[in-house]
Design an enzyme around this catalytic site. Structure first.
Site, PDB file in Angstrom:
ATOM      1  N   THR A 118     -40.967  21.199  57.218  1.00 16.98           N
ATOM      2  CA  THR A 118     -39.715  20.829  56.567  1.00 16.98           C
ATOM      3  C   THR A 118     -39.859  20.549  55.074  1.00 16.98           C
ATOM      4  OG1 THR A 118     -38.051  19.069  56.486  1.00 16.98           O
ATOM      5  CG2 THR A 118     -40.190  18.443  57.309  1.00 16.98           C
ATOM      6  N   TYR A 142     -39.362  10.932  59.413  1.00 18.24           N
ATOM      7  CA  TYR A 142     -39.338  12.326  59.884  1.00 18.24           C
ATOM      8  C   TYR A 142     -40.263  13.188  59.022  1.00 18.24           C
ATOM      9  CZ  TYR A 142     -37.855  17.135  60.374  1.00 18.24           C
ATOM     10  OH  TYR A 142     -37.862  18.493  60.520  1.00 18.24           O
TER      11      TYR A 142
END
Ligand code: UDP
Length: 349
Positions: A118, A142
């Site tokens: 990501t 995250y």
């Protein structure tokens, strides 16, 4: 013909990759607990093993039953906001599941591994567009969990010979409505589906999170890449890994678009207004995130073909308007982390 194991293959990006693999004639085994994914998103030619990545015996059985040419790992907790409320759940689950799956793959002799990573690794970047050498400094659990997963794969390379590719997606968007698949998250938090659903009258007016950013129109700029282009990148990267070197690639469509521009595109494509209002900034949102995808283009020949903003919106509009209830298989709603956890998985608090 090759055979691949795809964890999270019933999810949004995973299902588009499974489709691309099966279309080129590869065999696919999907490993998914179906808590966030959808059975209907998996093509009939793929096998499904319904199991959780925490279930080591089930994973061992998968590797005992089939020989794989590679593993693609999508299954993860992936909501930045939710990770701020449940930091250790995110870190424990995303890191442990990656390590467990990579370990099982290496043990079986399957030494090619693709990690769904990501742009959240980069936190608030110092410069844009962001290339692979930019500072890694996540600002959410995250992002941290994916950075730790990438680092775990470095050790798997050094000590087990597992060659991996970490693909840092910027904003995956769009759908393959002709194939009957698209985005269906519960809860939905992403801009494009929420804007489309607001225009269709299926969701409340969209709240624009902040109009006072240092950008030309004051709203955040992101790099949207069509999920079909993303899927093509995975196929190319799998082939690239045959060269025997681990790698990392940033993947975006090549252009930044503001929230305001996305809303304008939805209105242009659909011919309908997007009801909206203005709200506070969302914590953790950097003003601009745009990928430098030159390394991926140079090393694999990848080219985004569907990532023009209007083309992305057209495909997403077709999916949402034809499937107002998504895959139509929602048993309930609420946090996928807390509602969906099997009782036997320990939850750090
Ligand atoms: N956004 C927004 N309203 C929403 C959802 C998102 O204004 O209801 C903005 C968000 O602040 C960000 C951009 O849209 O600047 C893209 O957000 P999204 O959640 O789709 O992806 P992210 O960039 O967080 O991965």
């Amino acid at each position: 013909m090759a055979r691949y194991l795809v964890s999270g293959g019933a999810g949004y990006v995973g299902s588009h990759v499974v489709l691309a693999l099966t279309r080129r004639g590869d065999q696919v085994v999907v490993l998914d607990n179906l808590r966030q994914g959808h059975r209907a998103a998996i093509p009939g030619t793929a096998d499904l093993v319904e199991a959780d990545l925490a279930d080591s015996p089930a994973i061992a059985e998968v590797f005992a039953n089939w020989r794989f040419d590679g593993v693609l790992h999508f299954a993860a907790l992936s909501l930045v906001g939710e990770s701020m409320r449940n930091p250790l759940v995110y870190i424990a689950e995303n890191v442990a599941n990656t390590a467990r799956l990579a370990g099982a793959a290496a043990k079986s002799g399957c030494l090619r591994f693709v990690l769904s990573s990501t742009a959240a690794l980069f936190g608030y970047p110092e410069r844009t567009p962001i290339d692979e050498d930019a500072r890694l400094d996540p600002v959410s659990p995250y992002g941290e969990s994916k950075l730790m997963a990438e680092r775990a794969l470095d050790w798997a390379d050094r000590l087990h010979g597992l060659r991996s590719a970490s693909l840092r997606y910027f904003n995956a968007a769009g759908a393959d409505p002709e194939a009957g698949i698209g985005e269906d998250h519960e809860p939905e938090t992403h801009l494009i589906p929420l804007a489309i659903r607001a225009a269709l009258g299926l969701a409340p007016p969209l709240t624009i999170f902040g109009a006072d950013y240092p950008t030309p129109d004051g709203t955040c700029i992101r790099d949207y890449v069509h999920v079909t282009d993303l899927a093509d990148a995975h196929l190319r990267v799998l082939d690239h890994l045959r060269q025997g070197r681990s790698c990392r690639f940033n993947i975006g469509g090549g252009q930044g678009h503001s929230v305001r521009q996305v809303l304008d595109a939805v209105e242009r494509v659909s011919g309908r207004p997007v009801p909206h209002c203005f709200g506070e900034r969302r914590p953790g949102d950097p003003p601009v995130l745009v990928a430098a995808s030159g390394r991926l283009r140079r090393e694999t020949g990848w080219q985004p073909r569907h990532s023009d903003l209007d083309a992305i919106i057209r495909s997403a509009w077709a999916w949402h308007s034809r499937n107002p209830y998504g895959f139509g298989d929602r048993a309930g709603s609420g946090s996928p982390v807390l509602a969906a956890r099997p009782a036997k998985v320990p939850v750090p608090s």
